[in-house]
Design a protein around this motif. Sequence first.
Motif, short mmCIF file in Angstrom:
data_model
loop_
_atom_site.label_atom_id
_atom_site.label_comp_id
_atom_site.label_asym_id
_atom_site.label_seq_id
_atom_site.Cartn_x
_atom_site.Cartn_y
_atom_site.Cartn_z
N CYS A 1 0.83 -1.23 0.00
CA CYS A 1 0.00 0.00 0.00
C CYS A 1 0.85 1.27 0.00
CB CYS A 1 -0.97 0.02 1.18
SG CYS A 1 -2.10 -1.38 1.25
N VAL A 2 2.10 1.19 -0.46
CA VAL A 2 2.98 2.37 -0.38
C VAL A 2 2.51 3.50 -1.30
CG1 VAL A 2 5.01 1.07 0.33
CG2 VAL A 2 4.56 1.42 -2.12
N THR A 3 1.69 3.19 -2.31
CA THR A 3 1.21 4.24 -3.20
C THR A 3 -0.09 4.87 -2.73
OG1 THR A 3 0.00 2.65 -4.55
CG2 THR A 3 2.27 3.11 -5.19
N ASP A 4 -0.65 4.35 -1.64
CA ASP A 4 -2.00 4.73 -1.23
C ASP A 4 -2.01 5.15 0.23
OD1 ASP A 4 -4.71 4.94 -0.74
OD2 ASP A 4 -5.11 2.79 -0.85
N ALA A 5 -2.15 6.44 0.47
CA ALA A 5 -2.13 6.96 1.84
C ALA A 5 -3.34 6.54 2.65
CB ALA A 5 -2.03 8.49 1.81
N SER A 6 -4.37 6.01 1.99
CA SER A 6 -5.56 5.58 2.72
C SER A 6 -5.55 4.09 3.03
CB SER A 6 -6.83 5.89 1.90
OG SER A 6 -6.97 4.99 0.82
N TRP A 7 -4.70 3.31 2.39
CA TRP A 7 -4.68 1.85 2.52
C TRP A 7 -5.99 1.21 2.04
CZ3 TRP A 7 -1.45 4.52 5.74
CH2 TRP A 7 -0.21 3.98 6.07
N GLN B 1 -13.66 -14.94 -18.96
CA GLN B 1 -14.14 -14.00 -17.95
C GLN B 1 -12.95 -13.21 -17.42
OE1 GLN B 1 -17.15 -15.20 -15.14
NE2 GLN B 1 -17.40 -17.18 -16.14
N PHE B 2 -13.18 -11.93 -17.12
CA PHE B 2 -12.11 -11.02 -16.71
C PHE B 2 -12.13 -10.82 -15.19
CE2 PHE B 2 -11.89 -10.56 -21.11
CZ PHE B 2 -10.80 -9.79 -21.48
N ILE B 3 -10.94 -10.76 -14.62
CA ILE B 3 -10.76 -10.65 -13.17
C ILE B 3 -9.85 -9.45 -12.89
CG2 ILE B 3 -9.87 -11.81 -11.11
CD1 ILE B 3 -10.31 -14.49 -12.70
N PRO B 4 -10.24 -8.52 -12.03
CA PRO B 4 -9.39 -7.35 -11.74
C PRO B 4 -8.21 -7.73 -10.84
CG PRO B 4 -11.32 -7.30 -10.34
CD PRO B 4 -11.50 -8.48 -11.26
N TRP B 5 -7.17 -6.89 -10.89
CA TRP B 5 -5.98 -7.12 -10.06
C TRP B 5 -5.26 -5.80 -9.85
CZ3 TRP B 5 -4.70 -10.75 -6.87
CH2 TRP B 5 -3.38 -10.86 -6.41
N ASP B 6 -4.55 -5.67 -8.74
CA ASP B 6 -3.63 -4.56 -8.47
C ASP B 6 -4.32 -3.21 -8.66
OD1 ASP B 6 -1.35 -3.28 -7.77
OD2 ASP B 6 -0.24 -3.72 -9.59
N LEU B 7 -5.20 -2.88 -7.73
CA LEU B 7 -6.07 -1.71 -7.86
C LEU B 7 -5.65 -0.55 -6.96
CD1 LEU B 7 -9.42 -3.73 -7.93
CD2 LEU B 7 -8.34 -2.57 -9.87
N ASP B 8 -4.35 -0.44 -6.69
CA ASP B 8 -3.91 0.63 -5.79
C ASP B 8 -4.06 2.02 -6.42
OD1 ASP B 8 -1.86 -0.25 -7.55
OD2 ASP B 8 -0.33 0.72 -6.35
N ARG C 1 -1.17 11.80 7.52
CA ARG C 1 -1.58 11.75 6.12
C ARG C 1 -2.87 10.93 5.97
NH1 ARG C 1 1.79 12.28 2.03
NH2 ARG C 1 1.24 10.27 1.11
N PHE C 2 -2.93 9.82 6.67
CA PHE C 2 -4.10 8.94 6.63
C PHE C 2 -5.36 9.71 7.03
CE2 PHE C 2 -6.83 6.07 9.16
CZ PHE C 2 -7.18 5.13 8.19
N GLU C 3 -5.29 10.44 8.13
CA GLU C 3 -6.47 11.18 8.59
C GLU C 3 -6.90 12.22 7.57
OE1 GLU C 3 -8.09 10.02 10.82
OE2 GLU C 3 -6.92 9.29 12.51
N ARG C 4 -5.94 12.82 6.91
CA ARG C 4 -6.28 13.83 5.91
C ARG C 4 -7.02 13.22 4.72
NH1 ARG C 4 -0.85 16.93 4.60
NH2 ARG C 4 -2.21 17.88 3.02
N VAL C 5 -6.51 12.10 4.20
CA VAL C 5 -7.18 11.50 3.04
C VAL C 5 -8.52 10.87 3.43
CG1 VAL C 5 -5.03 11.14 1.78
CG2 VAL C 5 -5.91 9.31 3.22
N VAL C 6 -8.62 10.34 4.63
CA VAL C 6 -9.90 9.79 5.07
C VAL C 6 -10.96 10.89 5.13
CG1 VAL C 6 -11.11 8.80 7.07
CG2 VAL C 6 -8.96 7.80 6.30
N SER C 7 -10.53 12.09 5.48
CA SER C 7 -11.48 13.21 5.54
C SER C 7 -11.78 13.79 4.16
CB SER C 7 -10.93 14.31 6.45
OG SER C 7 -9.80 14.94 5.84
N GLY C 8 -11.04 13.35 3.14
CA GLY C 8 -11.28 13.84 1.79
C GLY C 8 -10.28 14.85 1.29
N GLU C 9 -9.20 15.06 2.03
CA GLU C 9 -8.19 16.06 1.66
C GLU C 9 -7.06 15.39 0.88
OE1 GLU C 9 -4.97 19.06 3.83
OE2 GLU C 9 -6.56 18.08 5.00
N ALA C 10 -6.64 16.00 -0.22
CA ALA C 10 -5.55 15.47 -1.03
C ALA C 10 -4.22 15.69 -0.32
CB ALA C 10 -5.53 16.13 -2.41
#
Length: 726
Positions: free
Chosen positions: A268-274, A437-444, A530-539
């Motif tokens: 999850c290193v690319t995603d501050a929200s996990w 049939q198609f299956i999604p993967w790696d959706l960070d 950072r997590f709290e900021r993105v959870v609240s909707g802030e970039a």
Amino acid sequence: MHEPKRIWDRWNCASGPSVRVRKTVAVLGAGLFALLLLGTGMALMNLAGAHGTTGGSNPRAFFDPTNIWVLHLRFAPDQWAAMEPKGGMGPFGGRGGPGGPGGFGPAMFIAPVFLNQGDANHDGQLSQKEFQALGQKWFGAWDTNRSGKLNEEKIRAGLNATMAPPPSFSPPGEKGGRPNGRMPGMMLQGAEGKRNGLASAMGIDFPSVQADLDLNGLTYQNVSVRYKGNGTFMQSRQSLKRSLKLDLNDHAPGRKLHGISKLNLHSCVTDASWMNEVLSHQLFREAGVPAPRTAYARVYLSVAGKYTNEYVGLYSLVENVDNNFARDRFGTAKGAIFKPVTPRPFEDLGNDWAAYRQTYDPKTPVSNEETGRIIEFCKLISHAEDAVFAAHVGDYLDLDEFARFMAVTTWLSTLDSILGPGQNFLVYLHPKTKLFQFIPWDLDHSFGQFTLTGTQQQRENLSIEKPWQHEIRLLDRVFKVPAFQRLYRARMEEFSRTIFQPDRLHRRVDEIAAAIRSAVEEESPDLLTRFERVVSGEAVEPTGFGGGPPRGISPDQKAGGQRPGGFGGFGGFGGFMQPPKPIKGFVEVRAKSVLDQLAGKSKGETVSGFGPGGPGGGRGPGGIPGGPNAGPGGPGGFGGPGGPAGFGPGMFLGPVFMRALDTDKDKVVTASEFSTVFEQWFRSWSGDGKGHLNDEQLRAGIDKDLSLFRGGFPGGPGIGPPPGMF
């Protein structure tokens, strides 16, 4: 956790031949029950110590978006050292500096091209004759007007054309053929027989080693462990926190945990929200798409003499797509699973499966019938008349499932997918229906967060009628089939009223945030902020490649706050790595845009090429949106089939090649200069006197003599390396 299944459970559903037999069994069982119970308990204890327990048989009990498992990996020192991948080192890696062997230099892009195009006898190395012939071939191809001279613009364009993926097969003059046939995008395929993706294309291989695994009190000995990932691995390579793949079955056949034998731990290193991946997979499943289940894991590490119960961080735990997955989703462990990597999926490459094998990368053994099915579908897409295609596409493709898959992919605006470079999805061929049939993967990078493509506005308003970025014949043809179009629009309308409701997704974000908040805080107070900021909707500014503190622990450091060694802000390259909106902000705008498009009030926006903004989308003649460091001459689509301004490898490597090849510094390169420098390179790079260049020598030589950073970062005003890189 469910208890291991008891051996005597099978008696409950056994139907004996007579009551007398059952009574006899009962009498004997009464006498032996205590011994059986004791023996079973001891056997299970031994199994847990030596091989691990089965840990139950219900994947649904294991995977839940709010489950957080405690996972501890214990390595012997030699196994820990052996797991470190070779190749691709440097700023995107853990050793060496800019321009060093295997670092962020030309070798990551061009070494595979040298070998693929120059190795005439396919022995895995280049002779002097082959190397010189390659130089002559490139000069002739790049000298498009036959002037006998190359300027920097021609070298840039030549590198972009040379390093594009190979052309699709299409006989000359045949309907559906593309004379210029080159596929846009970077070469993301590895060498034949290797894994695909950016890391593999850079020469990085992930060795598997053995470790002991403790998972919520269950012990599994001799588990196979390796690193995994591409962009996420490159971003996190300087830290301890890297994505991992665990195989419980490798050294203990038949061993499973809740019916699964492999675990994927995503950093999850690319995603501050996990949450991008976890929520997106959940949406796919709710839409009726066979998608992996997810949970979370706090991961700890012990290596004798180096780490003791070291908290590495919070990972998302993602179900593996394999035979176990197929058995659960499709009712059979049979069938073929493919993981394509190509910007032009399902196009004709000829009649020989060998031409398709690396592109479609089978994850299960495949039969001639199954590979033939791939080839048949490719030919239908490439050559069938429209009426024939519309009548028969449903014989190959599960149209309803594909409509659901494309509806969610498009709504999430996940452009690092089939919509863009052509990766991060799998395809299952059902053994009975013979349908794909198609299956999604790696959706960070879902929820419009693949910032390498398009602007924030374009990703939020991505067209639902043409969401793909370049010519993709599969999508172009399927989306014109009336039967598919009806299914697709019906699913998009249905999901817009149900699973895509912004308020519903807001609540999901808050629920998951409450479950994982303490694990994020334990990893780092800065990451919690950072997590709290993105959870609240802030970039927030992206980490690693894109700015901010690096995540995780340097292999040579202990825990304790943020460690140095990241890349700082990616303000260079025209400032295109702007912080994307997090989930709450994105879904509000995206929901309105999709509803407006369904109502005919808007056509949405398209993104052209693999690059921010698309051609002409930003400041200067190129397409990168202006940022604080933006300057003239921004490039357009990344590696697309456009001209020399394309945001492809030539943008970076053109000035470097020009500097190395232009020996008399008159700003043009002649055929004589080109040949002489190639001769000098061969002598210098093949220093062992054997008269051949192997892959390691080639990479080391390229990064030594063609360093991106000699004489300053190439590209002129507005282009600069990420701050703090040096």
